[in-house]
Every structure is written in C-alpha cells, then in structure tokens.
Design an enzyme around this catalytic site. Structure first.
Site, PDB file in Angstrom:
ATOM      1  N   LYS A 131      -2.517 -40.523 -73.364  1.00 28.91           N
ATOM      2  CA  LYS A 131      -1.945 -41.369 -72.111  1.00 28.91           C
ATOM      3  C   LYS A 131      -2.858 -40.888 -71.404  1.00 28.91           C
ATOM      4  CE  LYS A 131       1.073 -42.934 -68.726  1.00 28.91           C
ATOM      5  NZ  LYS A 131       0.710 -41.982 -67.635  1.00 28.91           N
ATOM      6  N   LYS A 153      -6.462 -27.640 -70.198  1.00 34.85           N
ATOM      7  CA  LYS A 153      -6.046 -28.572 -68.674  1.00 34.85           C
ATOM      8  C   LYS A 153      -6.042 -27.640 -67.823  1.00 34.85           C
ATOM      9  CE  LYS A 153      -1.316 -30.191 -70.913  1.00 34.85           C
ATOM     10  NZ  LYS A 153      -0.409 -29.766 -70.886  1.00 34.85           N
ATOM     11  N   LYS A 205      -8.627 -37.250 -78.687  1.00 33.65           N
ATOM     12  CA  LYS A 205      -6.902 -37.382 -79.690  1.00 33.65           C
ATOM     13  C   LYS A 205      -6.997 -38.617 -78.608  1.00 33.65           C
ATOM     14  CE  LYS A 205      -4.115 -34.404 -78.050  1.00 33.65           C
ATOM     15  NZ  LYS A 205      -2.915 -33.879 -77.455  1.00 33.65           N
TER      16      LYS A 205
END
Ligand code: TYM
Length: 347
Positions: free
Chosen positions: A208, A125, A205
């Site tokens: 969204k 992230k 993976k």
C-alpha cells in the site's frame, strides 16, 4: 520404501494452533488477500485459529493517533468481508492483551542482537523512514515472536516477506526453551502459492505504501483504471509482437484469479500475438472483480450493523486473555520472578 507422498507428509509441519497478524496500516490489497488472508479463511475450518490486528507493531511507523481507531476498524471490516468468521476463529486487537508486550520484554533477554541486525525488513524500513529509525523498528521481530508464542501457536500463515521473522521466532523460542525448560513450540511459516504478489508496476512487491496495489474494496471501474496501464512483457511494444507470458506480471495475476482455460488462452494468445495485452487484461480485470464483489457486498452489509465489529473484537479479547495470562504465569515461574501468588494477588 518411502513414497514421495509419505516423504512430503513427514516434512509437512504438524500444526495444532494457528496465529497470524496484520498491521492496521489502512486498506487491504490483493497481495494481503492472496499471500495471507485467503489461507486464513481456509485454515479456520482446519485448526483453532487466532488472528490479530497488531496495533503495537504499527506504532513503529509514522502515523496520526487520531486515525488509529478508524484503521483498526477498517482492517476488522476487511477481514470479516473477506470471509474471516468469528464463529470459527478468534479475532482481536493486540494491544488489548498486555501480555504480548510483557513476553516481548522477556524474549528480548534471550534474542540474539546479531540476528536482529540481519533482518531485511528492518533494513528496508530504516531506509524508507530515515527520519524515524526508532528502536521499536529494530526490536519489532521480538514482539512478533511473543505474539505467536503467547498462545503457543505452531502454524503461522504469512507471505514470503515474513518468513525471516518466523525463523527468528524459532530461534528465540529455542533459546528460551534451552535456558528455562521446554515451554514453547517452534512455529512454522505456512506459505500460500502466492507468497509474493508483485505490484501493478511489475517490479516491486505489492504494498500500500508504494501505491502499486489493488484494494480489496476497489470497484469494477477502479480495478480497470489501475490494470489498463499496468506493465506487461516489455517485448510486446505492438499488438503484433509475440510475448513471453512468464515475463508478464499480468499473466502471474491470471494464475491467481483465472480458470485453467483462461490461463491457457492468455499464455497461448500472448506467445502467438493472437490476442493483445488489452484483451488479456480485460478478462483479468473481470475475474478480479468477480472475486472481490462478494467481499464488497459483505462489507456493505456489515457496515449496516453498527457495533458488530466492536462486539467481535471484544469477544476475541475476552476469550484470549486467560490463555495469555496462563502462559505468562508459567513463564514467570520458569524465570524465577514474581509468580502465581504475588502476581495474581493484585489481578
Ligand atoms: P503486514 O501487515 O505487512 O502484512 C500482512 C500479511 O500480508 C502478507 N503480504 C503479502 N503477501 C504476498 N504478497 C504481497 N505483496 C504481500 N504484502 C503483504 C504479509 O506477508 C503478511 O502475512 N509483521 C507482520 C505482522 C505480524 C505478524 C505477527 C504476522 C505481527 N505479529 C505474528 C504473523 C505472526 C506484518 O507486518 O505483516
């Protein structure tokens, strides 16, 4: 002598209460469904289950405050449409129970910093949003540990990407228990057979934010529009080239959505070049659509009952708040800070 079956039972985690959560980051996709939600639907008949829309976690990512309420509602609708039944489990929004944040602070006093530094989700992230590497992204797993521990849950159905966070949770509660006395169970991750669903690109993976997903609310045309160009085994450049189904992400999806005969048909047809990728994908798209169609219908029905989602979420908060308060009272007593009389006095 111990049989294989007995051994499996010995090592299977003993579960008494299930907790899991999802960030309200918008549309649910088939990765969420196969990796977590489908297991939740099954577990609600087997154990007491608590499912949370974790809005406090979502604050660590860039978002528009004007959209948050809509995203929470969207997630609740998606869960209910997928078969989460408020008669058989408890559904609520994390921030409506402030004890999560309170226990998170307590846990931050026992959580090892070095362990947090190893978290792959934090590293990913931080790379994805370099302009906003906030402290919450780093301490995120501490709040996740508190989510689970505040209800003393011991089974946590999640996809593979969350396993490291559950292991971290075990470490945190172990340290708390060692220092302040046995208070929390060590939870176990409960993985589905599809714990890591790859995206349409076949490389990363499904997520969204990467746009490589099929939404649970996608209709038949949309599903086909996304699947038709999706990556298959690179060896099959022409219809007549034989392929290796194990190297094709579309075949991996067949294993989640298609019958055994269809899986066999797809694998044999691919190996022998007896079928083309298009035919193989047509069957897959039809099967995905068949699995999602009842969800779309239930969703449309729920949308016709205004206030129902809000009612369900409010009932969840009302049912759980006393449990969370009780845990925090015990924690406060163990810590030697303001306990039952002083803290409850102004409740
Ligand atoms: P989140 O919101 O990213 O994902 C929700 C759930 O979906 C699973 N998942 C997948 N499974 C298989 N394949 C995929 N491509 C895929 N994408 C997502 C995730 O593993 C997860 O189970 N940190 C958590 C939320 C959380 C939580 C908790 C979970 C907060 N507190 C306490 C369990 C217990 C998260 O970000 O999930």
């Amino acid at each position: 002598m111990t049989t294989g079956d007995e051994r499996r039972q010995e090592t299977a985690p003993r579960v008494t209460r299930v907790f899991s959560g999802m960030q309200p980051s918008g549309e649910l996709h088939i990765g969420n469904w196969l990796g977590a939600l489908k297991t939740w639907v099954r577990l609600q008949d087997e154990y007491p289950c608590i499912f949370s829309i974790v809005d406090l976690h979502a604050l660590t990512q860039p978002y528009d405050p004007a959209e948050m309420a809509g995203r929470i509602r969207e997630m609740a609708l998606g869960w209910l449409a997928a078969g989460i039944d408020p008669e058989r489990c408890t559904v609520f929004v994390q921030s409506t129970i402030p004890e999560h944040a309170e226990l998170s602070w307590v846990f931050s006093a026992v959580a090892p910093l070095g362990y947090l530094e190893r978290m792959t989700q934090f590293k990913d992230k931080a790379k994805a949003q370099p302009e906003n590497v906030n402290a919450g992204l780093f301490t995120y797993p501490i709040l996740q540990a508190a989510d689970i521990a505040i209800y003393r849950a011991d089974g946590v159905p999640v996809g593979e990407d969350q396993v490291q966070h559950i292991e971290f949770t075990r470490e945190v509660v172990r340290r708390f228990n060692n220092r302040f006395g046995e208070t929390f169970p060590e939870p176990a991750a409960l993985l589905s057979p599809a714990a890591r669903v790859m995206g349409l690109d076949g490389e990363r993976k499904m997520s969204k934010s990467l746009g490589n997903h099929i939404g649970l609310n996608d209709d038949r045309e949309t599903i086909w529009r996304k699947i038709a160009p999706a990556k298959t085994d690179v060896r099959r450049k022409r219809r007549s080239d034989p392929g290796v189904p194990e190297d094709c992400n579309m075949y991996a999806w067949h294993r989640f959505f298609s019958s055994e005969e269809e899986q066999h048909w797809a694998a044999e047809g691919c190996r022998s070049a007896g079928i083309g990728c298009r035919e193989c994908k047509e069957v897959l798209a039809r099967n995905i659509d068949a699995e999602l169609a009842p969800m779309r219908e239930r969703r449309a029905e729920l949308e016709r009952t205004p206030g129902r989602v809000e009612e369900i979420l409010a009932a969840g908060t009302a049912a759980l708040r006393p449990l969370a308060r009780e845990t925090m009272l015990e924690v406060r007593e163990r810590l030697g800070i303001a306990g039952r009389e002083r803290y409850e006095g102004d409740a």
